[in-house]
Design a protein around this motif. Structure first.
Motif: not given
Length: 172
Positions: A48-58
């Motif tokens: 699987n190719t991805s760019f990871g996850t951009m997480n805005f946070g909690n």
């Protein structure tokens, strides 16, 4: 006279054979390679190719805007193209299908969402779309492109996990 010629014949034949047999010969060999206009993008893990996850946070409330900049392997877009090759990076609208109105959807109730958007230059700057996108030129090494995100102030929906998946297209 016939005997003298017969005695010289082996010497004449040997000399003529030496003259007609080359002792060395030079030639050339052609060398060629074709470098195709090529790029690679993302990181591939288990096929699987991805760019990871951009997480805005909690957050407990969305009464104030939230800005986020991606990082390597966490939402930033890695592109590696041969030197001098121009390329373009496009982002689609995610689950909303509209680049000007992206939304993260609640994982247990898809009717509930959180509005957000992605930008090429700064949070709230130029929306990263699926037409103009971002253009650059390859240098033969990894080039990381930061994705800037913004969640605008909005009515806070129900607590839960909100996700979206944005398709990235790199074309050259």
């Amino acid at each position: 006279m016939g005997i003298k010629v017969l005695l010289l014949l082996p010497a004449i034949l040997s000399l003529s054979m030496l003259i007609s047999i080359p002792l060395s010969q030079a030639a050339t060999i052609g060398i060629a390679a074709t470098l195709l206009p090529a790029c690679e993008a993302g990181t591939t893990t288990s096929g699987n190719t991805s760019f990871g996850t951009m997480n805005f946070g909690n957050y407990a409330s969305l009464s104030s805007l939230i800005n986020k900049a991606s990082a390597q392997l966490a939402g930033s877009i890695r592109v590696k193209c041969v030197s001098g090759l121009s390329y373009k990076i496009l982002l689609d609208g995610g689950s909303s299908g509209v680049v000007t109105n992206r939304k993260m959807v609640n994982t247990t109730n898809s009717a509930i969402s959180v509005l957000y958007n992605l930008y090429t230059n700064q949070p709230g700057g130029t929306i990263w779309d699926n037409t103009t996108g971002l253009s650059d030129t390859g240098n033969g090494a990894d080039q990381w492109h930061t994705v800037y995100g913004r969640v605008p102030a909005q009515t806070t929906p129900a607590a839960g996990i909100y996700l979206d998946t944005v398709n990235v297209t790199v074309s050259w």
